[in-house]
Design an enzyme around this catalytic site. Structure first.
Site, short mmCIF file in Angstrom:
data_model
loop_
_atom_site.label_atom_id
_atom_site.label_comp_id
_atom_site.label_asym_id
_atom_site.label_seq_id
_atom_site.Cartn_x
_atom_site.Cartn_y
_atom_site.Cartn_z
N HIS A 67 0.90 -1.08 0.03
CA HIS A 67 -0.01 -0.02 0.06
C HIS A 67 0.70 1.43 0.15
CE1 HIS A 67 -4.47 1.21 0.95
NE2 HIS A 67 -4.36 1.79 -0.07
N ASP A 109 -9.99 -0.15 3.43
CA ASP A 109 -8.81 -1.09 3.97
C ASP A 109 -9.11 -1.48 5.54
OD1 ASP A 109 -6.31 -1.57 4.93
OD2 ASP A 109 -5.41 0.03 3.95
N ASP A 129 -3.27 2.98 8.03
CA ASP A 129 -2.35 3.52 7.38
C ASP A 129 -1.95 4.96 7.81
OD1 ASP A 129 -2.22 1.01 6.14
OD2 ASP A 129 -3.07 1.67 4.27
N HIS A 155 4.37 0.96 4.55
CA HIS A 155 3.00 0.56 3.76
C HIS A 155 1.76 1.01 4.74
CE1 HIS A 155 2.20 -3.82 5.35
NE2 HIS A 155 2.72 -3.41 6.30
N ASP A 185 -7.65 -1.80 -0.88
CA ASP A 185 -6.90 -2.69 -0.22
C ASP A 185 -7.65 -4.01 0.06
OD1 ASP A 185 -5.13 -4.25 1.59
OD2 ASP A 185 -4.19 -2.58 2.41
N ASP A 205 -7.37 -6.57 1.91
CA ASP A 205 -7.61 -6.82 3.18
C ASP A 205 -8.55 -6.50 3.85
OD1 ASP A 205 -6.67 -4.40 4.43
OD2 ASP A 205 -4.48 -5.29 4.64
#
Length: 299
Positions: A99, A122, A126, A139, A226, A228
């Site tokens: 990322h 996400d 972040d 990331h 993302d 995830d």
């Protein structure tokens, strides 16, 4: 209908687990270009940006910013390419990689406008910096950098310290936040929809509000997707999986609502890790979500 440009950034410099550098190839192999062409788009794949592998570099173990120089150079290159694509009137689809590539994506978008919204889809915030990171992995920092918090080398990419305005940034699907990240989220005032809120209110209401925030007086939406954000049940091959995530249908609904908004100007698709995947399931999930994002419907 705008033309689409695919840009691969095979980087795993920004994270500690190897394998996401193969993400762009896995997503391409899952049929991204053909799927988008099937929706009527003209698609051009610009190939991959050159990214050094960790084995090619001696890492400075004394820093809290692992591979800072390499990540900075990759981000500068991506910034220039994204800026060119947008200036030519096309929509960039940037394939990661970890990322940290979003640092370059958002810097490139800021070359044409500092007035666009961002939806950060996400599991993670972040929002770390060198002072708060528990790992030193960049990331975990791209949204903070894009908001103007972080190392000067990263902030200087594209020539603008702040790439996006916090009042037009929305986080969706969040369920793993460090304590200091939470403080910065509150400090900036960005809207954060955790999984608990999605559970209580439903994805439709959350995305309605998210789109309103990201389009309020802006020139469009950059989606940073993302994989995830999805529960590992649906996307097992990701860099940093976290249980309790977005379901298959919630993910598609979110993308379908973004498509209906007609506000999308660019998208990152990141953190697909084929090494951890099952028969390329996660890359195929990425392609399906991008199809919904660009208008695929049942009828």
């Amino acid at each position: 209908m705008k033309e689409l440009r695919i840009i691969g950034v095979p980087s795993d410099l920004g994270q500690g687990r190897r394998g996401v550098d193969m993400g762009p190839s896995a997503i391409r192999y899952a049929g991204l270009s053909a799927a988008l062409e099937g929706l009527g788009y003209t698609v051009q794949d610009l190939g991959n940006i050159n990214v050094p592998t960790p084995e090619m570099k001696e890492q400075n173990q004394n820093t809290k910013l692992r591979y800072l120089h390499e990540v900075t150079e990759v981000s500068k290159n991506l910034c220039n390419i994204v800026s060119t694509v947008v200036t030519e009137g096309h929509i960039p689809i940037i394939l990661g990689g970890d990322h940290s590539i979003a640092i370059g994506s958002l810097a490139g978008m800021a070359q044409s406008s500092t007035n666009y919204g961002v939806i950060w889809f996400d599991a993670h915030g972040d929002m770390n910096t060198a002072e708060t990171t528990p790992s030193g992995n960049i990331h975990g920092m791209p949204l903070a950098v894009s908001l103007g918090y972080g190392h000067e080398d990263l902030l200087a990419i594209g020539g603008l310290k702040q790439k996006v305005k916090p009042e037009n940034v929305v986080m969706v699907g969040i369920r793993s936040i460090d304590e200091d990240e939470a403080k910065l989220i509150h400090e900036t005032g960005i809207r954060c929809y955790t999984m608990a809120e999605i559970d209580r209110r439903g994805m439709a209401k959350v995305m309605t509000e998210a789109i309103e925030i990201a389009t309020n007086g802006t020139d469009g939406i950059h989606l940073s997707l993302d994989l995830d954000a999805l529960d590992p049940m649906f996307a097992p091959g990701v860099g940093t999986p976290v249980y309790g995530g977005v379901t298959y249908r919630e993910g598609h609904l979110a993308m379908e609502m973004l498509a209906s908004s007609d506000a999308l100007v660019s998208v990152d698709v990141v953190e697909v890790n084929p090494i951890l995947d099952e028969r390329n399931r996660t890359a195929m999930m990425a392609v399906e979500l991008v199809e919904s994002l660009f208008g695929k419907t049942v009828l």
